[in-house]
Scaffold this active site. Structure first.
Site: not given
Ligand SMILES: Cc1ncc(COP(=O)(O)O)c(C=O)c1O
Length: 446
Positions: A374, A343, A305-306
């Site tokens: 701009c 985004r 997760p990020g």
């Molecule tokens: C390989 C991989 N892992 C994890 C992530 C994290 O995704 P998220 O931030 O949506 O959890 C990404 C996002 O592009 C990714 O490409």
């Protein structure tokens, strides 16, 4: 009958607007003057001290999200996807909380290594890894490298001076129906090798021929902002099937399955988000069923997760520059926009915004929040309810901006990128300073 039923005007009048904990850091409150505080610090004070635009990041919220993942998935490895937001301090928090880290460039790797002592907890991704970056990663001893092309295999084998653990990225042909830019699970896109294809077999064969490459498992990442856990159950079933095919063809039993990230967060009240307990159950059930069906041993699971770790910890602050009424529409222009939050233009994302420096009690208006850049498309949010007496100089706060904001920011129009200010227990400190015009000029060698 409640007071609100008798006096509906209380809903928009004297009452403080609701700050939905699904969208704001959990330590978000109002102070006695009606100003919004995050992590015990008034956002208006941060705007005064550090200027605007500024990204505020609640340390407690980041740490709590890490802990929530570890509680929900006690047997899995949680690998934070640094592409969402990576600074040396964020890497430190993530490391303290027992997470591993996914990086996708030498820049991210170097940032991480400047606060991490153990490169074995780092995993390198990327569909195009420049040779020099592979070399840096191998030399500093990153734990795992995710192979995304046949070309990387001989390069890695030539570079590795000790056994290098690798995973193979597979696209499992799962369509989560998101924005085309984030549908990474389908086979018709640039990442990985299509599931069940001859290319997978060729890649495995080439890797196992290299004595210094140790293929430990498979990886997939099926997309972004996925709120339906069913997709991960399907990914598990397909990936275990692929692991069983590799076992049958090559006689190797892969022990690791990395299911990537992509778990949805709520950007606005009412948006669907991923429920971690449900996700854990569905992954577990998928593993039970698929492993039984193929007679395959249960692999070690990793999740990446990020966004779900840092998005809700972030709030962006702006000052209002001007207010214009044009053909029945009210434009509130702020001192940031598409370069600190790309985004909206990239993905059509939607945000909320509120006044942070006071408790508005009077009538409201519906406004479009316009950025300063701009481009006619530089709009941060539409249909936002703001006080009708809003004035230039007031502070607007946009929640859920911790992920893919600073990391995607640009210096478009020659405006430097905002600072990141961490808050915790009533204290604030700058993690990344504002990019100045001198910084921009320093790169222009004339
Ligand atoms: C390989 C991989 N892992 C994890 C992530 C994290 O995704 P998220 O931030 O949506 O959890 C990404 C996002 O592009 C990714 O490409």
């Amino acid at each position: 009958m409640t007071l609100l039923d008798i006096f509906p005007s209380l809903r928009s009048g004297g009452m403080l607007p609701r700050l939905d904990p699904a969208v704001w850091p959990r330590e978000t409150h109002y102070d006695p003057d009606g100003r919004i505080t995050v992590g015990g610090v008034a956002l208006a004070d941060i705007a005064d001290q550090y200027g605007t635009p500024t990204y505020v990041l609640d340390e407690g919220e980041v740490r709590e999200r890490c802990r929530a993942y570890r509680r929900a998935f006690p047997d899995a490895e949680i690998i934070y996807a640094g592409k969402a937001l990576l600074t040396r301090t964020v890497a430190e928090w993530i490391g303290d909380e027992g997470l591993s880290l996914d990086v996708c460039s030498a820049g991210e790797l170097t940032t991480a290594l400047s606060s991490w002592t153990d490169p074995r907890r780092i995993i390198l991704h990327g569909n195009g890894k420049p040779f020099a970056e592979l070399e840096t990663a191998v030399n500093c001893g990153v734990g795992r490298i995710v192979i995304d092309s046949l070309t990387e295999i001989p390069l890695l084998a030539a570079l590795a001076t000790r056994p290098q653990q690798v995973l193979l990225r597979i696209s499992p042909d799962i369509d989560v129906h998101g924005h085309p830019a984030v549908r990474t699970g389908v086979t018709d896109q640039k990442f990985g090798f299509p599931i069940g294809s001859d290319l997978v077999a060729e890649a495995v064969e080439r890797i196992v021929r290299q004595f210094n490459l140790d293929l430990i498992g498979l990886h997939c990442h099926i997309g972004s902002q996925i709120y339906d856990p069913f997709h991960y159950g399907e990914a598990v079933r397909r990936m275990i099937g692929e692991m069983a095919r590799i076992q049958a063809a090559f006689g190797i039993t892969l022990g690791d399955l990395d299911l990537g990230g992509g778990h949805a967060v709520a950007y606005r009240s009412g948006d669907a988000e991923m429920n971690l307990a449900e996700l854990a159950d569905i992954i577990d059930d998928g593993l039970d069923a698929a492993c039984a069906r193929h007679g395959f041993p249960r692999p070690k699971i990793a999740l990446e997760p990020g966004r779900a770790i840092v998005a809700r910890a972030g709030v962006t602050l702006y000052h209002v520059l001007s207010i214009k009424h044009i053909e029945g529409r009210t434009f509130v222009t702020v001192d940031g926009g598409m370069s600190d939050n790309p985004r909206v233009a990239l993905y059509g994302a939607h945000y909320e915004a509120v006044v942070a420096n006071r408790h508005p009690t009077g009538p409201q208006m519906t406004a479009t929040i316009a950025g300063r850049y701009c481009e006619a498309g530089d709009i941060l949010a539409t249909d936002i309810r703001l006080p009708a007496d809003l004035r230039p100089g007031e502070v607007l706060a946009v929640p859920c901006t911790g992920a893919y904001h600073h990391s995607l920011a640009s210096s478009y129009n020659g405006v430097g990128r905002p600072p990141i200010v961490a808050v915790n227990d009533g204290q604030s400190r700058e993690l990344v300073r504002r990019e100045t015009i001198a910084d921009l000029l320093a790169r222009d060698v004339g």
